[in-house]
Scaffold this motif. Sequence first.
Motif, PDB file in Angstrom:
ATOM      1  N   ILE A   1     -56.256  -2.006 117.332  1.00 31.62           N
ATOM      2  CA  ILE A   1     -56.495  -3.263 116.618  1.00 31.62           C
ATOM      3  C   ILE A   1     -55.262  -3.663 115.820  1.00 31.62           C
ATOM      4  N   LYS A   2     -54.681  -2.725 115.096  1.00 32.09           N
ATOM      5  CA  LYS A   2     -53.502  -3.036 114.283  1.00 32.09           C
ATOM      6  C   LYS A   2     -52.301  -3.389 115.159  1.00 32.09           C
ATOM      7  N   LEU A   3     -52.128  -2.671 116.270  1.00 30.71           N
ATOM      8  CA  LEU A   3     -50.999  -2.951 117.154  1.00 30.71           C
ATOM      9  C   LEU A   3     -51.108  -4.342 117.764  1.00 30.71           C
ATOM     10  N   PHE A   4     -52.288  -4.685 118.285  1.00 31.05           N
ATOM     11  CA  PHE A   4     -52.465  -6.013 118.870  1.00 31.05           C
ATOM     12  C   PHE A   4     -52.304  -7.105 117.817  1.00 31.05           C
ATOM     13  N   THR A   5     -52.849  -6.879 116.628  1.00 29.78           N
ATOM     14  CA  THR A   5     -52.747  -7.890 115.574  1.00 29.78           C
ATOM     15  C   THR A   5     -51.301  -8.097 115.143  1.00 29.78           C
ATOM     16  N   ARG A   6     -50.579  -7.000 114.920  1.00 28.16           N
ATOM     17  CA  ARG A   6     -49.171  -7.128 114.520  1.00 28.16           C
ATOM     18  C   ARG A   6     -48.338  -7.815 115.606  1.00 28.16           C
ATOM     19  N   PHE A   7     -48.576  -7.446 116.869  1.00 31.11           N
ATOM     20  CA  PHE A   7     -47.804  -8.057 117.952  1.00 31.11           C
ATOM     21  C   PHE A   7     -48.099  -9.556 118.037  1.00 31.11           C
ATOM     22  N   ILE A   8     -49.369  -9.935 117.995  1.00 29.81           N
ATOM     23  CA  ILE A   8     -49.748 -11.341 118.142  1.00 29.81           C
ATOM     24  C   ILE A   8     -49.282 -12.170 116.953  1.00 29.81           C
ATOM     25  N   VAL A   9     -49.564 -11.705 115.742  1.00 30.77           N
ATOM     26  CA  VAL A   9     -49.324 -12.511 114.541  1.00 30.77           C
ATOM     27  C   VAL A   9     -47.850 -12.530 114.136  1.00 30.77           C
ATOM     28  N   ASP A  10     -47.201 -11.379 114.141  1.00 29.21           N
ATOM     29  CA  ASP A  10     -45.823 -11.312 113.658  1.00 29.21           C
ATOM     30  C   ASP A  10     -44.773 -11.530 114.747  1.00 29.21           C
ATOM     31  N   ILE A  11     -45.107 -11.219 116.005  1.00 29.63           N
ATOM     32  CA  ILE A  11     -44.112 -11.346 117.073  1.00 29.63           C
ATOM     33  C   ILE A  11     -44.403 -12.562 117.947  1.00 29.63           C
ATOM     34  N   TYR A  12     -45.505 -12.523 118.665  1.00 27.37           N
ATOM     35  CA  TYR A  12     -45.781 -13.571 119.647  1.00 27.37           C
ATOM     36  C   TYR A  12     -45.794 -14.969 119.026  1.00 27.37           C
ATOM     37  N   HIS A  13     -46.473 -15.149 117.919  1.00 21.99           N
ATOM     38  CA  HIS A  13     -46.565 -16.477 117.308  1.00 21.99           C
ATOM     39  C   HIS A  13     -45.224 -16.987 116.780  1.00 21.99           C
ATOM     40  N   ASN A  14     -44.255 -16.103 116.597  1.00 20.08           N
ATOM     41  CA  ASN A  14     -42.984 -16.504 116.001  1.00 20.08           C
ATOM     42  C   ASN A  14     -41.801 -16.462 116.972  1.00 20.08           C
ATOM     43  N   VAL A  15     -42.094 -16.286 118.249  1.00 18.35           N
ATOM     44  CA  VAL A  15     -41.040 -16.245 119.265  1.00 18.35           C
ATOM     45  C   VAL A  15     -41.072 -17.552 120.066  1.00 18.35           C
ATOM     46  N   PRO A  16     -39.905 -18.179 120.343  1.00 12.30           N
ATOM     47  CA  PRO A  16     -39.874 -19.410 121.134  1.00 12.30           C
ATOM     48  C   PRO A  16     -40.592 -19.242 122.468  1.00 12.30           C
TER      49      PRO A  16
ATOM     50  N   CYS B   1     -51.254 -20.713 120.647  1.00  5.44           N
ATOM     51  CA  CYS B   1     -51.620 -19.754 119.592  1.00  5.44           C
ATOM     52  C   CYS B   1     -52.859 -18.964 120.018  1.00  5.44           C
ATOM     53  N   ILE B   2     -52.869 -17.685 119.676  1.00  3.28           N
ATOM     54  CA  ILE B   2     -54.059 -16.861 119.890  1.00  3.28           C
ATOM     55  C   ILE B   2     -55.018 -17.158 118.742  1.00  3.28           C
ATOM     56  N   VAL B   3     -56.189 -17.665 119.070  1.00  2.00           N
ATOM     57  CA  VAL B   3     -57.141 -18.065 118.030  1.00  2.00           C
ATOM     58  C   VAL B   3     -58.278 -17.058 117.874  1.00  2.00           C
ATOM     59  N   GLY B   4     -58.209 -15.963 118.598  1.00  2.00           N
ATOM     60  CA  GLY B   4     -59.205 -14.911 118.426  1.00  2.00           C
ATOM     61  C   GLY B   4     -59.053 -13.843 119.489  1.00  2.00           C
ATOM     62  N   PHE B   5     -59.272 -12.592 119.088  1.00  2.00           N
ATOM     63  CA  PHE B   5     -59.380 -11.512 120.066  1.00  2.00           C
ATOM     64  C   PHE B   5     -60.330 -10.467 119.521  1.00  2.00           C
ATOM     65  N   ARG B   6     -60.854  -9.685 120.446  1.00  2.00           N
ATOM     66  CA  ARG B   6     -61.866  -8.699 120.072  1.00  2.00           C
ATOM     67  C   ARG B   6     -61.762  -7.490 120.987  1.00  2.00           C
TER      68      ARG B   6
ATOM     69  N   TRP C   1     -48.356 -25.311 116.256  1.00  2.00           N
ATOM     70  CA  TRP C   1     -49.633 -25.553 115.558  1.00  2.00           C
ATOM     71  C   TRP C   1     -49.393 -26.374 114.292  1.00  2.00           C
ATOM     72  N   ALA C   2     -48.401 -25.986 113.496  1.00  2.00           N
ATOM     73  CA  ALA C   2     -48.138 -26.705 112.248  1.00  2.00           C
ATOM     74  C   ALA C   2     -47.802 -28.175 112.521  1.00  2.00           C
ATOM     75  N   ARG C   3     -47.007 -28.417 113.560  1.00  2.00           N
ATOM     76  CA  ARG C   3     -46.601 -29.790 113.875  1.00  2.00           C
ATOM     77  C   ARG C   3     -47.785 -30.613 114.382  1.00  2.00           C
ATOM     78  N   LEU C   4     -48.507 -30.098 115.359  1.00  2.00           N
ATOM     79  CA  LEU C   4     -49.616 -30.857 115.936  1.00  2.00           C
ATOM     80  C   LEU C   4     -50.774 -31.016 114.958  1.00  2.00           C
ATOM     81  N   ALA C   5     -51.002 -29.998 114.138  1.00  2.00           N
ATOM     82  CA  ALA C   5     -52.068 -30.110 113.131  1.00  2.00           C
ATOM     83  C   ALA C   5     -51.749 -31.229 112.151  1.00  2.00           C
TER      84      ALA C   5
ATOM     85  N   GLU D   1     -40.266 -24.086 121.444  1.00  2.00           N
ATOM     86  CA  GLU D   1     -40.852 -24.117 120.102  1.00  2.00           C
ATOM     87  C   GLU D   1     -41.765 -22.909 119.973  1.00  2.00           C
ATOM     88  N   THR D   2     -41.872 -22.331 118.786  1.00  2.00           N
ATOM     89  CA  THR D   2     -42.771 -21.189 118.615  1.00  2.00           C
ATOM     90  C   THR D   2     -44.215 -21.677 118.529  1.00  2.00           C
TER      91      THR D   2
END
Length: 433
Positions: A193-208, A64-69, A221-225, A215-216
């Motif tokens: 900022i919006k493009l990177f955020t949308r790609f990371i949160v809606d696409i990357y985090h939800n793709v196997p 998971c991406i936990v931060g970008f700037r 994250w949900a399982r290990l947490a 696993e996505t």
Amino acid sequence: MSIYEGGLKISHPLQWVEMDEWTIDVFSLLDEAGFFEGISVEQKSAYDIGRRWLYLAIDVATRCIVGFRLAKTQSSADAVSTVSLITMDKTPLARAAGCESEWPFFGGCGSISTDMGPAFVADDYRIAVTDLGFNQVAPVAGVPKLRGHVERMFGTLASQLMPELTGRSFANPQERGDYPGEERAALTDNDLIKLFTRFIVDIYHNVPHSGLNDETPANAWARLAKEQGVSAPPDATARCSVFGVPLQRKIGSHGILANGIHYLSEELQDAYLEGARDTIEVRVDPHDVTFVTVCLGGEWYPAKAVSAEVWGLSLFEWSELIRQLRIKHKKEAELTEDVVRRARQAIRQINADAMALRRLAPITVTTEDLERAERELFMSLTIRPQRTVAPIKDASEGQGLLGDVILPVEPIKETSDEQKPIKPSKGWGFRHD
């Protein structure tokens, strides 16, 4: 002749985080995050064009991406800001960017692995990471595979997101060919900022993910947490002490004054009563002026704003509020709480999403910024309760510039049995001269 390596054995989220910097493969308009809002394409073409840097942190256990700037250049301040994002729930940022998924991946880190770039060897970065209790790891320079996960993430962005964007710079001249990247630059900082955020949160985090046995990252994250848990993030006092903008202030009978706001705590009161008059270290969180932290006897303590009307405001919102009031009442410096309350309600309804996304923008608040604002914007500013009957002090006593415009409340006269009660004054009055 490299020997095959299985890599680190990571069992839980944020046990090991990799962070690095990358020059984005896109030419964009260098607009200081929002300056170009509402102007035409022709007008935009007259401004500077260049490439931004990206600081990114990835959790190795879950990918998971936990931060970008987004950053103007290589900067330790932006590296520290990225570490700050690791420790906070970024769902409000995702919502501000229009994401449908949440971004709740945060907590306390075990280790953060970086290269030996100038941003990561700077004192302010190393001090921030150490003060948070995180372990700093810097593998041998020049061996990217030792930070393979974050390097692979940059490759994913280059191969999956960059081809969708106009103004590409490509990785090298051979790939670029005769593509006129600078001529086709059209994206602004807010767009990126919006493009990177949308790609990371809606696409990357939800793709196997092949590294997670398909696993996505979000599910990992949900399982290990749930199975292993996540270390608690630093509390508000620790966050402000580490990430806050440093200032120096003297203790007075009203605590300390910063940005036109009085802050008070039991520790400050005790220090004042014990005769402390020396300058103390203060940290201001630019994202929330409700609290500051003060250093007394080598320990950090929170101090809360005396006026409740500034609670929950960011420094940007507070500055805009005061700027608008200064424009409306040019001679005023002493404001009543109900004036602040009304202005606050108006300010907080404007660009709420933009305020959230400023955490990802290449904008850094410095000590010099705060000191300049205090000289130019918050000079002689005080806030006192609306129902006070105390007279306004003369401007020469440091109280303010507006005593001749904002009038004090008339004292409430005592009533007798024969007289009808006199209605209290409705508050401040304004003269139009």
